[in-house]
Design an enzyme around this catalytic site. Structure first.
Site, mmCIF file in Angstrom:
data_model
loop_
_atom_site.group_PDB
_atom_site.id
_atom_site.type_symbol
_atom_site.label_atom_id
_atom_site.label_comp_id
_atom_site.label_asym_id
_atom_site.label_seq_id
_atom_site.Cartn_x
_atom_site.Cartn_y
_atom_site.Cartn_z
ATOM 1 N N GLU A 86 2.919 -7.881 2.140
ATOM 2 C CA GLU A 86 2.540 -7.476 3.496
ATOM 3 C C GLU A 86 1.069 -7.731 3.811
ATOM 4 O OE1 GLU A 86 5.195 -4.165 5.331
ATOM 5 O OE2 GLU A 86 4.374 -3.375 3.456
ATOM 6 N N HIS A 105 -2.433 0.720 4.308
ATOM 7 C CA HIS A 105 -0.986 0.787 4.534
ATOM 8 C C HIS A 105 -0.384 1.674 3.453
ATOM 9 C CE1 HIS A 105 3.115 0.033 5.373
ATOM 10 N NE2 HIS A 105 3.341 -0.707 4.300
ATOM 11 N N HIS A 107 3.048 4.745 2.537
ATOM 12 C CA HIS A 107 4.432 5.138 2.807
ATOM 13 C C HIS A 107 4.594 6.657 2.700
ATOM 14 C CE1 HIS A 107 6.342 0.967 1.671
ATOM 15 N NE2 HIS A 107 5.234 0.834 2.369
ATOM 16 N N HIS A 173 9.406 3.305 7.518
ATOM 17 C CA HIS A 173 8.563 2.505 6.635
ATOM 18 C C HIS A 173 7.316 3.250 6.189
ATOM 19 C CE1 HIS A 173 6.447 -1.727 6.148
ATOM 20 N NE2 HIS A 173 6.313 -0.951 5.088
#
Length: 244
Positions: A86, A105, A107, A173
């Site tokens: 990603e 980023h 989760h 996500h």
């Protein structure tokens, strides 16, 4: 192979930030990454090595210097590491937002659960978390696709959903947080996770979510970056066992 000598402090910072995310439960296992813009078209990013152990065990050696196209920016940078699938999530933000230096980023399960339950991130608290309240009051948008942001097209979609906001929830996500510093990007993600967790508890208890009144919002002081970021970051490092 050890990380090259360049950007030692920055690599250390990213490694520590990854460990904070893991300790706080926002990046369990091997998923999640942090990037930092360090030059024209170059970015330091947490990569995956041959002996991958997860974000909680990130070292500066796992942080590599690449171009925005995912190519090694210096000799030896990717000989034993691979960039995240990603990476376009990071580079799409950095290309579109000159105001952003660092992208996180993660989760966080509570953020995912809250969004799937139809619970938006709203300013339901006050002095409990002043920076988080202000962030939520500005709105936290949602990218409605539960996909890996693995190409430029999806990255552009996510950035469009994000707009000029510092955080976007990724449905099914996780989240993306963008800021001028690594520390701020991580702390923003922590605030969103905390508010999501409180919202889940309130609704599960039969309560109704109510936004902080405007008059109370106006009373919240600006404690300054020295308290909001620097002191909070020292706490997170200590909490993760990084500071002796």
């Amino acid at each position: 192979m050890s990380a090259p000598a360049t950007y030692r402090a920055e690599r250390q910072l990213i490694a520590e930030a990854c460990r904070v995310l893991a300790e706080r439960g926002l990046a369990d296992g091997i998923l999640g990454h942090i990037s930092l813009r360090v030059g024209d078209g170059q970015v330091l990013v947490r990569c995956r090595g041959q002996q991958e152990r997860g974000l909680g065990w990130t070292t500066p050696d796992d942080v590599r210097l690449v171009t925005l196209d995912g190519e090694p920016a210096a000799e030896g940078e990717l000989e034993e590491h691979s960039v995240p699938n990603e990476l376009p999530l990071h580079t799409a933000v950095l290309r579109a937002r000159p105001d952003v230096v660092s992208v996180v980023h993660a989760h966080p399960p509570r953020v995912v659960v809250a969004d799937l339950a139809g619970i938006a991130i709203r300013p339901i608290v006050g002095a409990f978390d002043i920076p988080g309240t202000r962030l939520a009051a500005g709105g936290v948008p949602v990218y409605p696709r539960g996909v890996l942001i693995r190409n430029e097209r999806l990255g552009v979609e996510m950035v469009a959903a994000m707009g000029e906001r510092p955080v976007v929830v990724l449905r099914g996500h996780g989240l993306t947080s963008a800021a001028m510093t690594v520390e701020q990007a991580v702390l923003q993600a922590l605030s969103v996770d905390t508010i999501a967790g409180l919202a889940i508890q309130v609704t599960a208890s039969g309560g109704t979510l109510v936004d902080l009144p405007e008059e109370d919002m106006a009373e919240l002081p600006d404690l300054g970056t020295g308290f909001n970021t620097e002191t909070a970051w020292r706490h997170e490092l200590a909490r993760a066992g990084i500071v002796g």
